[in-house]
Design a protein around this motif. Structure first.
Motif, PDB file in Angstrom:
ATOM      1  N   ARG A 120     -24.453-112.332  19.529  1.00 25.79           N
ATOM      2  CA  ARG A 120     -24.256-111.141  20.356  1.00 25.79           C
ATOM      3  C   ARG A 120     -23.852-109.968  19.474  1.00 25.79           C
ATOM      4  O   ARG A 120     -23.282-110.146  18.394  1.00 25.79           O
ATOM      5  CB  ARG A 120     -23.200-111.378  21.442  1.00 25.79           C
ATOM      6  CG  ARG A 120     -23.727-112.228  22.584  1.00 25.79           C
ATOM      7  CD  ARG A 120     -22.686-112.510  23.646  1.00 25.79           C
ATOM      8  NE  ARG A 120     -23.294-113.145  24.814  1.00 25.79           N
ATOM      9  CZ  ARG A 120     -23.640-114.423  24.885  1.00 25.79           C
ATOM     10  NH1 ARG A 120     -23.424-115.202  23.846  1.00 25.79           N
ATOM     11  NH2 ARG A 120     -24.197-114.912  25.974  1.00 25.79           N
ATOM     12  N   SER A 121     -24.148-108.763  19.954  1.00 30.73           N
ATOM     13  CA  SER A 121     -23.794-107.535  19.238  1.00 30.73           C
ATOM     14  C   SER A 121     -23.121-106.575  20.215  1.00 30.73           C
ATOM     15  O   SER A 121     -23.481-106.546  21.396  1.00 30.73           O
ATOM     16  CB  SER A 121     -25.058-106.883  18.662  1.00 30.73           C
ATOM     17  OG  SER A 121     -24.781-105.573  18.182  1.00 30.73           O
ATOM     18  N   PRO A 122     -22.177-105.756  19.761  1.00 33.85           N
ATOM     19  CA  PRO A 122     -21.563-104.768  20.654  1.00 33.85           C
ATOM     20  C   PRO A 122     -22.432-103.531  20.844  1.00 33.85           C
ATOM     21  O   PRO A 122     -22.081-102.659  21.633  1.00 33.85           O
ATOM     22  CB  PRO A 122     -20.264-104.410  19.925  1.00 33.85           C
ATOM     23  CG  PRO A 122     -20.583-104.603  18.484  1.00 33.85           C
ATOM     24  CD  PRO A 122     -21.527-105.770  18.431  1.00 33.85           C
ATOM     25  N   HIS A 123     -23.560-103.445  20.146  1.00 36.42           N
ATOM     26  CA  HIS A 123     -24.355-102.217  20.129  1.00 36.42           C
ATOM     27  C   HIS A 123     -25.744-102.409  20.738  1.00 36.42           C
ATOM     28  O   HIS A 123     -26.306-103.508  20.709  1.00 36.42           O
ATOM     29  CB  HIS A 123     -24.516-101.715  18.688  1.00 36.42           C
ATOM     30  CG  HIS A 123     -23.223-101.533  17.976  1.00 36.42           C
ATOM     31  ND1 HIS A 123     -22.977-102.030  16.710  1.00 36.42           N
ATOM     32  CD2 HIS A 123     -22.073-100.923  18.365  1.00 36.42           C
ATOM     33  CE1 HIS A 123     -21.749-101.732  16.349  1.00 36.42           C
ATOM     34  NE2 HIS A 123     -21.178-101.068  17.333  1.00 36.42           N
ATOM     35  N   GLN A 124     -26.263-101.319  21.263  1.00 34.41           N
ATOM     36  CA  GLN A 124     -27.666-101.253  21.666  1.00 34.41           C
ATOM     37  C   GLN A 124     -28.475-100.770  20.469  1.00 34.41           C
ATOM     38  O   GLN A 124     -28.054 -99.882  19.734  1.00 34.41           O
ATOM     39  CB  GLN A 124     -27.842-100.276  22.825  1.00 34.41           C
ATOM     40  CG  GLN A 124     -29.276-100.153  23.334  1.00 34.41           C
ATOM     41  CD  GLN A 124     -29.417 -99.027  24.348  1.00 34.41           C
ATOM     42  OE1 GLN A 124     -29.074 -97.875  24.063  1.00 34.41           O
ATOM     43  NE2 GLN A 124     -29.911 -99.348  25.530  1.00 34.41           N
ATOM     44  N   ALA A 125     -29.646-101.364  20.261  1.00 34.14           N
ATOM     45  CA  ALA A 125     -30.553-100.915  19.199  1.00 34.14           C
ATOM     46  C   ALA A 125     -31.778-100.297  19.854  1.00 34.14           C
ATOM     47  O   ALA A 125     -32.463-100.945  20.642  1.00 34.14           O
ATOM     48  CB  ALA A 125     -30.968-102.084  18.306  1.00 34.14           C
ATOM     49  N   ILE A 126     -32.042 -99.031  19.535  1.00 34.55           N
ATOM     50  CA  ILE A 126     -33.138 -98.298  20.159  1.00 34.55           C
ATOM     51  C   ILE A 126     -33.942 -97.587  19.082  1.00 34.55           C
ATOM     52  O   ILE A 126     -33.373 -97.066  18.114  1.00 34.55           O
ATOM     53  CB  ILE A 126     -32.586 -97.296  21.209  1.00 34.55           C
ATOM     54  CG1 ILE A 126     -33.712 -96.568  21.927  1.00 34.55           C
ATOM     55  CG2 ILE A 126     -31.583 -96.327  20.594  1.00 34.55           C
ATOM     56  CD1 ILE A 126     -33.255 -95.743  23.111  1.00 34.55           C
ATOM     57  N   MET A 127     -35.258 -97.595  19.227  1.00 36.07           N
ATOM     58  CA  MET A 127     -36.104 -96.899  18.268  1.00 36.07           C
ATOM     59  C   MET A 127     -35.921 -95.392  18.428  1.00 36.07           C
ATOM     60  O   MET A 127     -36.339 -94.803  19.416  1.00 36.07           O
ATOM     61  CB  MET A 127     -37.574 -97.276  18.468  1.00 36.07           C
ATOM     62  CG  MET A 127     -37.931 -98.702  18.096  1.00 36.07           C
ATOM     63  SD  MET A 127     -37.655 -99.118  16.356  1.00 36.07           S
ATOM     64  CE  MET A 127     -38.784 -97.996  15.528  1.00 36.07           C
ATOM     65  N   GLN A 128     -35.285 -94.788  17.459  1.00 35.20           N
ATOM     66  CA  GLN A 128     -35.075 -93.348  17.441  1.00 35.20           C
ATOM     67  C   GLN A 128     -36.344 -92.624  16.988  1.00 35.20           C
ATOM     68  O   GLN A 128     -36.695 -91.570  17.495  1.00 35.20           O
ATOM     69  CB  GLN A 128     -33.929 -93.036  16.489  1.00 35.20           C
ATOM     70  CG  GLN A 128     -33.706 -91.578  16.179  1.00 35.20           C
ATOM     71  CD  GLN A 128     -33.051 -90.870  17.325  1.00 35.20           C
ATOM     72  OE1 GLN A 128     -33.739 -90.260  18.116  1.00 35.20           O
ATOM     73  NE2 GLN A 128     -31.748 -90.950  17.418  1.00 35.20           N
ATOM     74  N   VAL A 129     -37.036 -93.234  16.003  1.00 36.23           N
ATOM     75  CA  VAL A 129     -38.313 -92.717  15.505  1.00 36.23           C
ATOM     76  C   VAL A 129     -39.315 -93.859  15.577  1.00 36.23           C
ATOM     77  O   VAL A 129     -39.039 -94.969  15.097  1.00 36.23           O
ATOM     78  CB  VAL A 129     -38.183 -92.210  14.055  1.00 36.23           C
ATOM     79  CG1 VAL A 129     -39.532 -91.729  13.529  1.00 36.23           C
ATOM     80  CG2 VAL A 129     -37.136 -91.096  13.962  1.00 36.23           C
TER      81      VAL A 129
END
Length: 256
Positions: A112-121
Motif C-alpha cells: 500500500r502507498s499513502p499517495h495517488q500516482a497520476i500521469m502529469q505528462v
C-alpha cells in the motif's frame, strides 16, 4: 498468401531497434533507466512480465491506501505523487520520470502507498505485476539494489519538497516545479493548466496566475490555455529556490 497473425502485425509496427537495445517480450523498446541498467540475466527474469502501455494525461496508476497490484516503469512522460486530504485538498509530494518507478513502497515488500500516482505528462511505459516483481527480487540483487537506491533518493526529494512548500514563496516553487517537469519531459513546451498547477503546488488558481505572471513579465515563460513554454532556462533556474539544485544532487547519486 496466409493471413498475418495479430502478434506478427503488432511486431511489424514496432520501431526498428539498434544493436544492444532492450525490449519486452512483445518487442517494445525499453527506455526506463532502471530497466536498462540491470544485467541481461536479471532483465530476463522480468522481461515477459513487462506489459507495454500508453499512458495518457491524467491516467491514475494507483490510489492511496488501496492494495498495489502493479509496478510501473516509464519510458517517457511524468508521474505526480499526490497527497489527498480527507477534506478534498491535494498537494504534490514528488515526481517520477523514466529515471524511476512507482509505487515506491513495493521495493520494500509493502502493498500500500499513502499517495495517488497520476500521469502529469502523457507518456508510455511498462506495467509489471507486483507479485512477479517481488518474486523476482530474490534472484535479481542488482535490480533490488537499484530499486532501494531510487526509493532512498526519492525519499530525500520528498523531504526537500515538504520543506520547500513550507518555507519558499510560490514563484520560487513554481520555477522549481517547471524545471523538474522539463528535466523529465525533455521539452520546453509543457502541457499543463493553471488549475492543475494550483493543485500540485497546494494553492489556488489566482495565486498560481500571479506567480506565473511574474515569470512571464520577465520573459522567462509564456503561457496559453493548457500549456506553459519555457523561454529562458537559465533565468528559470535563477528564479527557483535552492531546492532545485539540492534535488539535482540527489538525482546525480542515482547515476553513480
Amino acid at each position: 498468401m496466409g493471413k498475418i497473425s495479430p502478434v506478427v502485425a503488432t511486431n511489424l509496427e514496432t520501431p526498428a531497434l539498434r544493436p544492444g537495445e532492450r525490449t519486452n517480450g512483445e518487442g517494445k523498446p525499453v527506455s526506463n533507466s532502471i530497466l536498462l541498467a540491470i544485467p541481461d540475466e536479471e532483465f530476463a527474469v522480468i522481461r515477459d512480465g513487462l506489459e507495454y502501455l500508453d499512458l495518457p494525461h491524467y491516467t491514475v496508476l494507483h490510489e492511496p491506501r488501496k492494495k498495489l497490484e502493479s509496478a510501473y516503469f516509464l519510458n517517457c512522460g511524468m508521474v505526480s505523487l499526490v497527497f489527498n486530504t480527507n477534506d478534498g485538498e491535494s498537494v504534490e509530494v514528488g515526481v517520477i520520470g523514466k529515471e524511476g518507478f512507482t509505487p515506491i513502497p513495493v521495493a520494500a515488500g509493502m502493498r500500500r502507498s499513502p499517495h495517488q500516482a497520476i500521469m502529469q505528462v502523457s507518456g508510455d511505459g511498462f506495467r509489471l505485476p507486483v507479485d512477479h516483481l517481488q518474486q523476482a527480487l530474490s534472484t535479481t540483487p542488482y535490480l533490488q539494489m537499484l530499486l532501494n537506491r531510487y526509493a532512498t533518493v526519492h525519499g530525500l526529494q520528498t523531504a526537500q519538497t515538504a520543506g520547500c512548500n513550507r518555507l519558499h514563496d510560490l514563484e520560487q516553487r513554481l520555477a522549481r516545479w517547471l524545471l523538474l517537469i522539463q528535466d523529465r519531459v525533455g521539452s520546453g513546451l509543457l502541457k499543463i493548466t493553471h488549475d492543475f498547477l494550483a493543485m500540485m503546488l497546494g494553492t489556488d488558481r489566482p495565486s498560481v496566475s500571479l506567480a506565473a505572471g511574474g515569470l512571464r513579465r520577465r520573459r522567462i515563460i509564456e503561457y496559453t490555455h493548457g500549456s506553459v513554454k519555457v523561454l529562458n532556462r537559465k533565468k528559470l533556474e535563477s528564479s527557483a529556490c535552492e531546492c532545485y539544485g539540492l534535488i539535482q544532487e540527489f538525482n546525480a547519486e542515482m547515476a553513480k
